[in-house]
Design a protein around this motif. Structure first.
Motif, PDB file in Angstrom:
ATOM      1  N   GLN A   1      94.603 115.195  -0.689  1.00 17.10           N
ATOM      2  CA  GLN A   1      93.728 116.207  -1.260  1.00 17.10           C
ATOM      3  C   GLN A   1      94.183 117.557  -0.725  1.00 17.10           C
ATOM      4  OE1 GLN A   1      91.653 115.656  -3.583  1.00 17.10           O
ATOM      5  NE2 GLN A   1      90.747 113.645  -3.349  1.00 17.10           N
ATOM      6  N   ALA A   2      94.415 118.527  -1.602  1.00 15.06           N
ATOM      7  CA  ALA A   2      94.962 119.822  -1.193  1.00 15.06           C
ATOM      8  C   ALA A   2      93.968 120.954  -1.461  1.00 15.06           C
ATOM      9  CB  ALA A   2      96.277 120.089  -1.918  1.00 15.06           C
ATOM     10  N   LYS A   3      94.328 122.119  -0.953  1.00 13.27           N
ATOM     11  CA  LYS A   3      93.560 123.352  -1.122  1.00 13.27           C
ATOM     12  C   LYS A   3      92.190 123.252  -0.452  1.00 13.27           C
ATOM     13  CE  LYS A   3      93.156 126.895  -4.653  1.00 13.27           C
ATOM     14  NZ  LYS A   3      93.315 127.149  -6.086  1.00 13.27           N
ATOM     15  N   LEU A   4      92.162 122.653   0.736  1.00 11.90           N
ATOM     16  CA  LEU A   4      90.909 122.465   1.453  1.00 11.90           C
ATOM     17  C   LEU A   4      90.661 123.548   2.493  1.00 11.90           C
ATOM     18  CD1 LEU A   4      90.882 118.604   1.829  1.00 11.90           C
ATOM     19  CD2 LEU A   4      89.741 120.011   0.126  1.00 11.90           C
ATOM     20  N   GLY A   5      91.642 124.428   2.732  1.00 10.00           N
ATOM     21  CA  GLY A   5      91.457 125.550   3.650  1.00 10.00           C
ATOM     22  C   GLY A   5      90.943 125.119   5.005  1.00 10.00           C
ATOM     23  N   MET A   6      89.860 125.723   5.422  1.00 10.86           N
ATOM     24  CA  MET A   6      89.309 125.470   6.753  1.00 10.86           C
ATOM     25  C   MET A   6      88.668 124.084   6.882  1.00 10.86           C
ATOM     26  SD  MET A   6      90.253 128.098   8.354  1.00 10.86           S
ATOM     27  CE  MET A   6      89.411 127.832   9.898  1.00 10.86           C
TER      28      MET A   6
ATOM     29  N   TRP B   1      96.676 123.908   2.365  1.00 10.75           N
ATOM     30  CA  TRP B   1      97.303 124.713   1.325  1.00 10.75           C
ATOM     31  C   TRP B   1      97.053 124.117  -0.057  1.00 10.75           C
ATOM     32  CZ3 TRP B   1     100.611 121.100  -0.599  1.00 10.75           C
ATOM     33  CH2 TRP B   1     101.138 120.165   0.310  1.00 10.75           C
ATOM     34  N   GLY B   2      97.184 124.974  -1.062  1.00  7.35           N
ATOM     35  CA  GLY B   2      97.027 124.547  -2.443  1.00  7.35           C
ATOM     36  C   GLY B   2      98.330 124.631  -3.201  1.00  7.35           C
ATOM     37  N   LEU B   3      98.285 124.262  -4.453  1.00 10.47           N
ATOM     38  CA  LEU B   3      99.449 124.263  -5.324  1.00 10.47           C
ATOM     39  C   LEU B   3      99.288 125.371  -6.355  1.00 10.47           C
ATOM     40  CD1 LEU B   3      99.423 120.426  -5.851  1.00 10.47           C
ATOM     41  CD2 LEU B   3     100.878 121.698  -4.293  1.00 10.47           C
ATOM     42  N   SER B   4     100.384 126.011  -6.731  1.00 15.97           N
ATOM     43  CA  SER B   4     100.311 127.121  -7.670  1.00 15.97           C
ATOM     44  C   SER B   4     100.880 126.743  -9.027  1.00 15.97           C
ATOM     45  CB  SER B   4     101.066 128.334  -7.128  1.00 15.97           C
ATOM     46  OG  SER B   4     101.052 129.377  -8.073  1.00 15.97           O
ATOM     47  N   ASN B   5      99.999 126.652 -10.021  1.00 16.29           N
ATOM     48  CA  ASN B   5     100.447 126.422 -11.387  1.00 16.29           C
ATOM     49  C   ASN B   5     100.927 127.723 -12.020  1.00 16.29           C
ATOM     50  OD1 ASN B   5     100.863 124.709 -13.664  1.00 16.29           O
ATOM     51  ND2 ASN B   5      99.034 125.571 -14.609  1.00 16.29           N
TER      52      ASN B   5
ATOM     53  N   ALA C   1      97.042 116.803 -15.248  1.00 15.04           N
ATOM     54  CA  ALA C   1      97.957 116.714 -14.104  1.00 15.04           C
ATOM     55  C   ALA C   1      99.378 116.526 -14.614  1.00 15.04           C
ATOM     56  CB  ALA C   1      97.555 115.550 -13.202  1.00 15.04           C
ATOM     57  N   TRP C   2     100.315 116.467 -13.676  1.00 17.71           N
ATOM     58  CA  TRP C   2     101.724 116.231 -13.981  1.00 17.71           C
ATOM     59  C   TRP C   2     102.076 114.943 -13.263  1.00 17.71           C
ATOM     60  CZ3 TRP C   2     104.363 118.105 -17.713  1.00 17.71           C
ATOM     61  CH2 TRP C   2     105.757 118.135 -17.702  1.00 17.71           C
ATOM     62  N   GLY C   3     102.254 113.859 -14.023  1.00 20.43           N
ATOM     63  CA  GLY C   3     102.476 112.563 -13.397  1.00 20.43           C
ATOM     64  C   GLY C   3     103.511 111.739 -14.127  1.00 20.43           C
TER      65      GLY C   3
ATOM     66  N   VAL D   1      95.713 121.944 -11.675  1.00 18.96           N
ATOM     67  CA  VAL D   1      94.637 122.629 -12.385  1.00 18.96           C
ATOM     68  C   VAL D   1      93.320 121.912 -12.107  1.00 18.96           C
ATOM     69  CG1 VAL D   1      93.800 123.330 -14.660  1.00 18.96           C
ATOM     70  CG2 VAL D   1      96.257 123.266 -14.223  1.00 18.96           C
ATOM     71  N   GLY D   2      92.340 122.636 -11.602  1.00 18.49           N
ATOM     72  CA  GLY D   2      91.006 122.088 -11.457  1.00 18.49           C
ATOM     73  C   GLY D   2      90.714 121.368 -10.157  1.00 18.49           C
ATOM     74  N   GLY D   3      91.650 120.965  -9.440  1.00 15.80           N
ATOM     75  CA  GLY D   3      91.495 120.273  -8.170  1.00 15.80           C
ATOM     76  C   GLY D   3      92.863 119.835  -7.709  1.00 15.80           C
TER      77      GLY D   3
END
Length: 175
Positions: free
Chosen positions: A85-90, A113-117, A147-149, A32-34
């Motif tokens: 770091q994820a969800k950075l696309g191009m 790619w990103g993560l889907s909550n 986060a989930w940690g 969530v959020g980044g």
């Protein structure tokens, strides 16, 4: 190196059996959020990650075509956290990076790619030969914020934590 296939699910407690590569564990995931992922070495010595891949899941299976591939010679020292770091696309660039964000470690990797909550997802560490060595699954809506940690870092169960990319995990405190 001893390789153990292991599965850690957010719906069950995680412990010493969800370890691969003699000490490599998923430590924190931000949904969530980044989007980011932390890998941590809870072993006594360095782990050579060269050629290993971090991938997410598509249609129920690992997606190796968009893997984060760790550089030859990339090591993770005992107790060290590696940030992805994820969800950075191009904006994704291959290999180790040094622009990791404020307060983050001096080195990290990027994932397109990103993560889907909202839908849930899974992460995998694959060997250079494609063998699944470590897996982390999480259900839809796992966290509403933060986060989930693991608490404590590396060895504790997964709980709702504050976003602490590349730093020690702390408990989530609602604003």
């Amino acid at each position: 190196m001893l390789f153990r296939s292991s599965v850690c699910s957010f719906s069950v407690a995680c412990g010493p059996d969800d370890v691969a590569l003699d000490g490599l564990v998923f430590n924190e995931v931000s949904l969530v959020g980044g989007d980011y992922i932390e890998l941590m070495n809870i072993g006594d010595g360095p782990i050579d990650l060269g050629g290993y891949r971090l991938v997410d899941r598509v249609d129920g299976a690992p997606r190796p075509d968009e893997a984060v591939v760790f550089d030859t010679g990339a090591t993770l020292a005992a107790g060290e956290i590696l940030l992805i770091q994820a969800k950075l696309g191009m904006d994704v660039r291959p290999g180790e990076q040094t622009a990791c964000g404020p307060g983050a470690p001096m080195r990290c990797y990027y994932a397109a790619w990103g993560l889907s909550n909202t839908a849930g997802d899974a992460l995998y560490i694959l060997s250079p030969q494609g063998e699944r060595l470590l897996e982390l699954e999480y259900a839809a809506g796992t966290v509403a914020d933060g986060a989930w940690g693991r608490l404590p870092d590396g060895t504790g169960p997964f709980v709702n934590t504050a976003n602490t990319p590349g730093q020690a995990n702390t408990a989530f405190v609602a604003p």
